[in-house]
Scaffold this motif. Sequence first.
Motif, mmCIF file in Angstrom:
data_model
loop_
_atom_site.group_PDB
_atom_site.id
_atom_site.type_symbol
_atom_site.label_atom_id
_atom_site.label_comp_id
_atom_site.label_asym_id
_atom_site.label_seq_id
_atom_site.Cartn_x
_atom_site.Cartn_y
_atom_site.Cartn_z
ATOM 1 N N VAL A 1 0.979 -1.381 -0.241
ATOM 2 C CA VAL A 1 0.627 -0.201 -0.279
ATOM 3 C C VAL A 1 0.437 1.357 0.293
ATOM 4 O O VAL A 1 0.410 1.960 -1.103
ATOM 5 C CB VAL A 1 -0.803 0.195 1.222
ATOM 6 N N ASP A 2 1.758 1.139 0.885
ATOM 7 C CA ASP A 2 2.115 2.363 1.123
ATOM 8 C C ASP A 2 3.616 2.938 -0.214
ATOM 9 O O ASP A 2 3.697 3.776 -0.751
ATOM 10 C CB ASP A 2 3.813 2.323 2.429
ATOM 11 N N GLU A 3 4.252 1.237 -0.846
ATOM 12 C CA GLU A 3 5.193 1.768 -2.142
ATOM 13 C C GLU A 3 4.158 1.735 -3.458
ATOM 14 O O GLU A 3 4.453 2.985 -3.665
ATOM 15 C CB GLU A 3 4.931 0.501 -2.321
ATOM 16 N N PHE A 4 2.397 1.478 -3.645
ATOM 17 C CA PHE A 4 1.845 2.216 -4.866
ATOM 18 C C PHE A 4 1.014 3.044 -4.727
ATOM 19 O O PHE A 4 0.111 2.780 -5.500
ATOM 20 C CB PHE A 4 1.251 0.286 -5.453
ATOM 21 N N CYS A 5 0.168 3.256 -3.598
ATOM 22 C CA CYS A 5 -0.667 4.227 -3.361
ATOM 23 C C CYS A 5 -0.138 4.894 -2.847
ATOM 24 O O CYS A 5 0.497 5.370 -1.513
ATOM 25 C CB CYS A 5 -1.941 3.211 -2.751
ATOM 26 N N ASP A 6 -1.257 6.180 -2.710
ATOM 27 C CA ASP A 6 -0.629 7.853 -2.419
ATOM 28 C C ASP A 6 -1.557 7.640 -1.165
ATOM 29 O O ASP A 6 -2.768 7.551 -1.074
ATOM 30 C CB ASP A 6 -1.191 8.699 -3.125
ATOM 31 N N PRO A 7 -0.743 8.108 -0.390
ATOM 32 C CA PRO A 7 -1.073 7.787 1.603
ATOM 33 C C PRO A 7 -2.512 9.261 1.538
ATOM 34 O O PRO A 7 -2.580 8.852 2.074
ATOM 35 C CB PRO A 7 -0.266 8.394 2.707
ATOM 36 N N ALA A 8 -2.178 10.122 0.813
ATOM 37 C CA ALA A 8 -3.087 11.180 0.491
ATOM 38 C C ALA A 8 -4.561 10.334 0.228
ATOM 39 O O ALA A 8 -5.434 11.669 0.853
ATOM 40 C CB ALA A 8 -2.842 12.316 -0.146
#
Length: 448
Positions: free
Chosen positions: A223-230
């Motif tokens: 999730v942290d690598e492939f998704c925007d945390p915003a």
Amino acid sequence: MMCGAVRRSLVSVSERPNVVLIHGHDVGRFLSCHGRTAVPSPNLDAFAGGAVVFDNAFSTAPLCTPARSSLFTGRSPHVNGLMGLAHDGWRYRHSVRTMPEVLSEHGYHTALVGLQHEHPDPTVVGFDEVRGMGFLPRALPVAEEAAAWLRRRRDDDAQFLLTVGMWEAHRPWRAEDYEFADPATVEVPAFLPDNEHTREDLAGFYGAIRQFDQAVGHVLRAVDEFCDPASTMVIVTTDHGAAFPRAKGTLYDPGVEVALVVRPPSSWRAGPARVTSMVSHLDILPTLVEAAGGEARPEWEGRSLVGDLRGEAGPAERELYLEKTYHDGYDPIRAVRTQRYKLIRNFADGPRLTLAKDLEESPTRRGMGDAHLASRPALELYDLLTDPAELTDLADDPGHQEVVAGLRGRLERWMTATADPLLDGSIGRPAASSRLVDAQPDLAGQTG
């Protein structure tokens, strides 16, 4: 490139997050982030350090299918229809809409990786995409598939809901499958006897949780690598209480307490927090719909937790309703829980504890004696403030009769308002399933 950038909408990206929902099996709150410091769950502990931890979250039921039915519909099991296990023939009622079906209406692409327990066929519960069709999807392969799914979608602009279901920590716990803990280091909860049998059992349980935590950590890193945390919300929860006597299969807190840790989108600018007010799995669907810019539906029984995730205080007073109808057999029980008290009403005669097959065969059962086989009372009352382990039944105590009467009235009003079929008498098993429900039409002129 953000993972699933939002399409044109009146709602901003920060208000319409992508959602990754990870759920474990038979774990309860046995995680270090929920105070079980000896449990080997460092990945979830680190995740909780940057998220909102709900310390008093509950399922509606102490069993797999009924509990998950409420998580995915916002409705109690007797309302949505799943009063027993899906593989025993229990099905959703016709009018019920599931989480993926509802979020699809808000423009979400929905996907399931791994376990679900609402229907024997995972393709019929509303997901656009189902990955991993096995009934017993182990945590590490599920995590690999979930990470691969996120990797493939990193350049896709479609809003998504990804639910990731893992088998762990359901029994059995075999030494060839898991790295057992040292029995001397486990923490024995107050509702279990502290002896070599229980410690042996907990050592295996800890090993299964260790693997669950490793798998969750793998998904979180993806999730942290492939998704925007915003624009990404991550929810980690468990279906119901742990698989031990006086927990799973009962309406005591160890049977219905769940882990719930939510990391809202970073664009919400909500810092890590601990929420102590009572919340329910019934609250998850209203939360996701509000976050997606939608409105609550009148049939949903929970409340949105968006305010809690933004740092606003939830209601100080709330009551939760809990239920069990079928597991291995018929065991009709209903309960109401407030911050201070719990009233349990047993609608059929039986032993104080009815143990499912996996619990009857557990090491813990070998060392607990037979006191649980004594007849159960019709009513039980526990003061959760002074007796959090629910070991002292106050239902017959003269000083608590006003409390008993008040809570019994609340429970009966809720059962009436929700048309609980238990009020009309014993609830029968569902009709036998038929292959003709999903049969294709006959060929022209075909008669059999």
